[in-house]
Design a protein around this motif. Structure first.
Motif, PDB file in Angstrom:
ATOM      1  N   LEU A  22     -16.033 -13.568  55.103  1.00  0.00           N
ATOM      2  CA  LEU A  22     -15.323 -12.306  55.320  1.00  0.00           C
ATOM      3  C   LEU A  22     -15.077 -12.071  56.811  1.00  0.00           C
ATOM      4  O   LEU A  22     -13.997 -11.630  57.208  1.00  0.00           O
ATOM      5  N   LEU A  23     -16.066 -12.360  57.625  1.00  0.00           N
ATOM      6  CA  LEU A  23     -15.924 -12.207  59.063  1.00  0.00           C
ATOM      7  C   LEU A  23     -14.856 -13.169  59.598  1.00  0.00           C
ATOM      8  O   LEU A  23     -14.036 -12.798  60.444  1.00  0.00           O
ATOM      9  N   GLY A  24     -14.861 -14.384  59.071  1.00  0.00           N
ATOM     10  CA  GLY A  24     -13.849 -15.368  59.469  1.00  0.00           C
ATOM     11  C   GLY A  24     -12.448 -14.912  59.110  1.00  0.00           C
ATOM     12  O   GLY A  24     -11.514 -15.043  59.905  1.00  0.00           O
ATOM     13  N   ARG A  25     -12.275 -14.367  57.907  1.00  0.00           N
ATOM     14  CA  ARG A  25     -10.953 -13.865  57.484  1.00  0.00           C
ATOM     15  C   ARG A  25     -10.518 -12.698  58.363  1.00  0.00           C
ATOM     16  O   ARG A  25      -9.351 -12.560  58.700  1.00  0.00           O
ATOM     17  N   TRP A  26     -11.479 -11.850  58.747  1.00  0.00           N
ATOM     18  CA  TRP A  26     -11.168 -10.738  59.637  1.00  0.00           C
ATOM     19  C   TRP A  26     -10.670 -11.268  60.982  1.00  0.00           C
ATOM     20  O   TRP A  26      -9.674 -10.779  61.534  1.00  0.00           O
ATOM     21  N   GLY A  27     -11.329 -12.284  61.509  1.00  0.00           N
ATOM     22  CA  GLY A  27     -10.893 -12.900  62.761  1.00  0.00           C
ATOM     23  C   GLY A  27      -9.502 -13.499  62.645  1.00  0.00           C
ATOM     24  O   GLY A  27      -8.681 -13.390  63.563  1.00  0.00           O
ATOM     25  N   GLU A  28      -9.217 -14.117  61.511  1.00  0.00           N
ATOM     26  CA  GLU A  28      -7.890 -14.694  61.279  1.00  0.00           C
ATOM     27  C   GLU A  28      -6.825 -13.600  61.225  1.00  0.00           C
ATOM     28  O   GLU A  28      -5.706 -13.777  61.724  1.00  0.00           O
ATOM     29  N   MET A  29      -7.163 -12.455  60.615  1.00  0.00           N
ATOM     30  CA  MET A  29      -6.219 -11.334  60.578  1.00  0.00           C
ATOM     31  C   MET A  29      -5.938 -10.818  61.993  1.00  0.00           C
ATOM     32  O   MET A  29      -4.799 -10.504  62.327  1.00  0.00           O
ATOM     33  N   LEU A  30      -6.981 -10.732  62.815  1.00  0.00           N
ATOM     34  CA  LEU A  30      -6.789 -10.297  64.206  1.00  0.00           C
ATOM     35  C   LEU A  30      -5.881 -11.273  64.958  1.00  0.00           C
ATOM     36  O   LEU A  30      -4.987 -10.865  65.705  1.00  0.00           O
ATOM     37  N   ALA A  31      -6.122 -12.566  64.771  1.00  0.00           N
ATOM     38  CA  ALA A  31      -5.306 -13.584  65.431  1.00  0.00           C
ATOM     39  C   ALA A  31      -3.858 -13.516  64.942  1.00  0.00           C
ATOM     40  O   ALA A  31      -2.915 -13.632  65.729  1.00  0.00           O
ATOM     41  N   LEU A  53      -4.096 -20.752  60.490  1.00  0.00           N
ATOM     42  CA  LEU A  53      -2.822 -20.034  60.583  1.00  0.00           C
ATOM     43  C   LEU A  53      -1.715 -21.007  60.940  1.00  0.00           C
ATOM     44  O   LEU A  53      -1.929 -21.953  61.714  1.00  0.00           O
ATOM     45  N   ILE A  54      -0.539 -20.751  60.391  1.00  0.00           N
ATOM     46  CA  ILE A  54       0.661 -21.498  60.750  1.00  0.00           C
ATOM     47  C   ILE A  54       1.673 -20.446  61.161  1.00  0.00           C
ATOM     48  O   ILE A  54       1.970 -19.525  60.390  1.00  0.00           O
ATOM     49  N   ALA A  55       2.169 -20.550  62.385  1.00  0.00           N
ATOM     50  CA  ALA A  55       3.073 -19.540  62.921  1.00  0.00           C
ATOM     51  C   ALA A  55       4.207 -20.220  63.673  1.00  0.00           C
ATOM     52  O   ALA A  55       4.054 -21.335  64.181  1.00  0.00           O
ATOM     53  N   TYR A  66       8.727 -22.977  68.769  1.00  0.00           N
ATOM     54  CA  TYR A  66       7.526 -23.727  68.418  1.00  0.00           C
ATOM     55  C   TYR A  66       7.027 -23.417  67.014  1.00  0.00           C
ATOM     56  O   TYR A  66       7.121 -22.293  66.540  1.00  0.00           O
ATOM     57  N   LEU A  67       6.440 -24.445  66.404  1.00  0.00           N
ATOM     58  CA  LEU A  67       5.660 -24.297  65.182  1.00  0.00           C
ATOM     59  C   LEU A  67       4.216 -24.542  65.603  1.00  0.00           C
ATOM     60  O   LEU A  67       3.901 -25.577  66.194  1.00  0.00           O
ATOM     61  N   CYS A  68       3.338 -23.580  65.338  1.00  0.00           N
ATOM     62  CA  CYS A  68       1.958 -23.642  65.824  1.00  0.00           C
ATOM     63  C   CYS A  68       0.969 -23.715  64.675  1.00  0.00           C
ATOM     64  O   CYS A  68       1.082 -22.959  63.701  1.00  0.00           O
ATOM     65  N   PHE A  69       0.016 -24.601  64.799  1.00  0.00           N
ATOM     66  CA  PHE A  69      -1.108 -24.694  63.877  1.00  0.00           C
ATOM     67  C   PHE A  69      -2.311 -24.142  64.624  1.00  0.00           C
ATOM     68  O   PHE A  69      -2.720 -24.690  65.648  1.00  0.00           O
ATOM     69  N   VAL A  70      -2.866 -23.049  64.119  1.00  0.00           N
ATOM     70  CA  VAL A  70      -3.868 -22.290  64.858  1.00  0.00           C
ATOM     71  C   VAL A  70      -5.234 -22.403  64.190  1.00  0.00           C
ATOM     72  O   VAL A  70      -5.379 -22.105  62.999  1.00  0.00           O
ATOM     73  N   GLU A  71      -6.218 -22.818  64.970  1.00  0.00           N
ATOM     74  CA  GLU A  71      -7.614 -22.835  64.532  1.00  0.00           C
ATOM     75  C   GLU A  71      -8.275 -21.597  65.130  1.00  0.00           C
ATOM     76  O   GLU A  71      -8.289 -21.405  66.342  1.00  0.00           O
ATOM     77  N   VAL A  72      -8.813 -20.732  64.272  1.00  0.00           N
ATOM     78  CA  VAL A  72      -9.414 -19.479  64.726  1.00  0.00           C
ATOM     79  C   VAL A  72     -10.930 -19.638  64.775  1.00  0.00           C
ATOM     80  O   VAL A  72     -11.546 -20.067  63.809  1.00  0.00           O
TER      81      VAL A  72
END
Length: 92
Positions: free
Chosen positions: A8-17, A42-44, A49-55
């Motif tokens: 849950l904490l990890g998902r919260w961090g991903e939402m912030l990112a 995350l993929i943004a 740019y296409l970014c692959f994001v590790e949170v």
């Protein structure tokens, strides 16, 4: 911390990112994308740019910075997973 609380904490961090990236003009294309090689948090994309994001969420960087927890093995797994994504969803 229990496994569920950690997730849950990890998902919260991903939402912030994700919110941060949106504010910077990126469009969120995916979150938690998985294949047999790994997961892309995350993929943004923006116009260029296409970014692959590790949170990595940390309370502080007093022990170590978050980037230090992405070792070469994890980087290789992320590259492989991103390649699979690009094979399934080609882009220019």
């Amino acid at each position: 911390m229990s496994g569920q609380a950690s997730r849950l904490l990890g998902r919260w961090g991903e939402m912030l990112a994700a919110d941060y990236l949106r504010k910077k003009g990126f469009q969120l294309l995916g979150a938690g994308w998985r294949c047999r090689f790994g997961e892309l948090d995350l993929i943004a994309a923006d116009r260029e740019y296409l970014c692959f994001v590790e949170v990595k969420l940390r309370k502080s960087d007093s022990f170590a910075r978050a980037c230090e927890f992405v070792d070469s093995k994890k980087q290789e797994r992320l590259r492989t997973t991103a390649s699979v994504y690009l094979n399934q969803y080609p882009t220019e």
